[in-house]
Design a protein around this motif. Structure first.
Motif, PDB file in Angstrom:
ATOM      1  N   HIS A  15      -3.488  -6.704   7.507  1.00  0.00           N
ATOM      2  CA  HIS A  15      -3.954  -5.979   6.215  1.00  0.00           C
ATOM      3  C   HIS A  15      -4.811  -4.894   6.819  1.00  0.00           C
ATOM      4  N   SER A  72       3.782   1.588   2.369  1.00  0.00           N
ATOM      5  CA  SER A  72       4.861   0.630   2.169  1.00  0.00           C
ATOM      6  C   SER A  72       5.689   1.230   0.942  1.00  0.00           C
ATOM      7  N   HIS A  89      -4.313  -5.090  -1.507  1.00  0.00           N
ATOM      8  CA  HIS A  89      -5.052  -4.243  -0.158  1.00  0.00           C
ATOM      9  C   HIS A  89      -3.551  -3.818   0.429  1.00  0.00           C
ATOM     10  N   SER A  90      -3.896  -2.952   1.552  1.00  0.00           N
ATOM     11  CA  SER A  90      -2.905  -2.317   2.253  1.00  0.00           C
ATOM     12  C   SER A  90      -2.094  -3.058   3.416  1.00  0.00           C
ATOM     13  N   GLU A 132      -7.011   0.990   4.418  1.00  0.00           N
ATOM     14  CA  GLU A 132      -7.007   2.481   3.561  1.00  0.00           C
ATOM     15  C   GLU A 132      -6.862   2.051   1.987  1.00  0.00           C
ATOM     16  N   VAL A 146      -5.330   1.747  -1.772  1.00  0.00           N
ATOM     17  CA  VAL A 146      -3.785   1.506  -2.340  1.00  0.00           C
ATOM     18  C   VAL A 146      -3.591   2.615  -3.480  1.00  0.00           C
ATOM     19  N   GLY A 181       0.689  -1.222  -0.043  1.00  0.00           N
ATOM     20  CA  GLY A 181       0.099  -0.098   0.003  1.00  0.00           C
ATOM     21  C   GLY A 181       0.899   1.185  -0.010  1.00  0.00           C
TER      22      GLY A 181
END
Ligand SMILES: [Zn+2]
Length: 393
Positions: free
Chosen positions: A349, A57, A306-307, A352, A354, A54
């Motif tokens: 996970h 990262s 996914h984040s 929010e 991505v 995300g």
């Protein structure tokens, strides 16, 4: 477009040819007319999927890899949107729903591989939802899926299979050999040999049987693939994602009608150094691939399913981002929350949006906030394809 491309080029010291503006942005051909405004079309689409990679990262990977923000190659791409990843019934997505939504344009439930939301994980099937890879096969393109993870894991599975449970690897993997459209995925390279083999054995099958039944070898190593095999299947214990992706691209670029290439690289930051380094390496691979394709006819898209719970909340330039990592690693602790000096990791996970980053024909549709199903439409539109009528539950 031209100005932005030039800015990218100077930022990244890339050759201008790599970032040359798309043909549709250049001087119009013979007779400028309404037709000249037609939707730009892609012959090829490459989807890079950083699993759990995300916005936090991407930010932290730049800090880890280069000691500065905004140094990743993809951060200079001209089109950015924020892609919302939730399944139909929760706020937080897993890889199964996340990738199914991107590949089919239909959100579903966590744990479900490219089936409608009527599916219940492990309990009942929904309708299969047609994947972008299946459309590509139907249209006669060549297709490839490469992953750092098991080739039957949720993200790659969502490209070529349909199942009510992401863990049914013994049922998922053989679907690559029994395609619903075209001749099925052409190049398949991933890990998971041991577990997939065990699950198929439990169901009375195995790699040898599957291979014989379809006259298609299943190699255990990339370097075992003979040059004559244009549709290799490789299921290893460990995958060199760069080598595998370059191999896949070589094979796909021989396709007269174009191709779809999907590359997944794990970016979960349960182990924060490993996860962030994967993002840095993935980004370098994206830059390398970009140097081998023509952005006039190839749409490149970088996103996540996914984040993940990661935040940089301290630190300064010139000092290591992950101070305290080795000490934490040495403890062998498996806590949910990890507190390093500059980084806090909530090892799960998160909900929010991505980042979705894009360059090439059709990339300009990647902007603003949107549900992840929009990315399916972006890729379909880039190819110029109309989706079949929606499935009914
Ligand atoms: Zn995931």
């Amino acid at each position: 477009m031209l100005k932005r491309s030039l800015a990218c080029a100077s930022l990244l010291s890339l050759s201008l040819s790599m970032l040359a503006p798309a043909a549709w942005a250049q001087a119009p051909s013979p007779k400028p007319s309404a037709a000249a405004k037609a939707q730009p079309r892609a012959k090829n689409v490459i989807l890079f999927l950083a699993d759990a990679g995300g916005v936090p990262s991407i930010n932290a990977a730049s800090l880890l890899g280069y000691g500065e923000p905004l140094k990743l190659h993809v951060q200079a791409w001209p089109n950015l949107g924020l892609s919302e990843t939730s399944p139909v019934d929760h706020f937080v997505s897993d890889s199964a729903n996340g990738m199914s939504s991107i590949m089919t344009g239909v959100k579903t439930r966590n744990g479900v591989i490219s089936q409608s939301p009527a599916a219940e994980r492990g309990k009942r099937d929904g309708q299969p939802t047609k994947t972008l890879l299946e459309y590509a096969e139907q249209h006669g393109l060549r297709t490839a899926v490469v992953t750092s993870e098991s080739i039957a894991d949720a993200t790659p599975a969502a490209t070529y299979a349909h199942s009510n449970d992401r863990k049914k690897w013994g049922e998922i993997f053989p679907q690559a050999f029994a395609p619903r459209f075209g001749d099925g995925v052409d190049v398949l390279i991933g890990a998971g040999r041991k577990e997939i083999g065990e699950q198929m054995a439990a169901a009375g099958g195995g790699f040898d049987q599957l291979s014989k039944a379809h006259s298609r070898p299943i190699y255990a190593q990339l370097d075992q693939v003979p040059a004559s095999n244009a549709r290799p299947v490789v299921v290893s214990d460990h995958v060199d994602v760069r080598a595998a992706t370059l191999k896949a691209l070589d094979l796909l670029q021989a396709s007269p009608k174009g191709y779809l290439l999907v590359v997944e690289w794990d970016a979960h930051t349960d182990d924060v150094r490993k996860g962030l380094q994967n993002v840095v390496d993935f980004d370098k691979l994206v830059a390398e691939i970009q140097g081998r394709v023509d952005l006039n006819d190839t749409l490149m898209l970088f996103t996540a399913d996914h984040s993940f719970g990661l935040q940089v909340d301290d630190g300064r330039r010139g000092e290591p981002l992950l101070e305290g990592y080795d000490a934490w690693k040495a403890t062998g602790k498996d806590d949910h929350l990890v507190r390093l000096k500059n980084v806090q990791i909530n090892r799960t996970h998160t909900a929010e949006e991505v980042a979705a980053l894009a360059i090439g024909p059709g990339a300009e549709a990647v902007r603003g906030y949107f549900p992840n199903t929009h990315l399916f439409k972006v890729m379909m539109d880039a190819f110029g394809w109309t989706p079949d009528p929606a499935v009914k539950d």
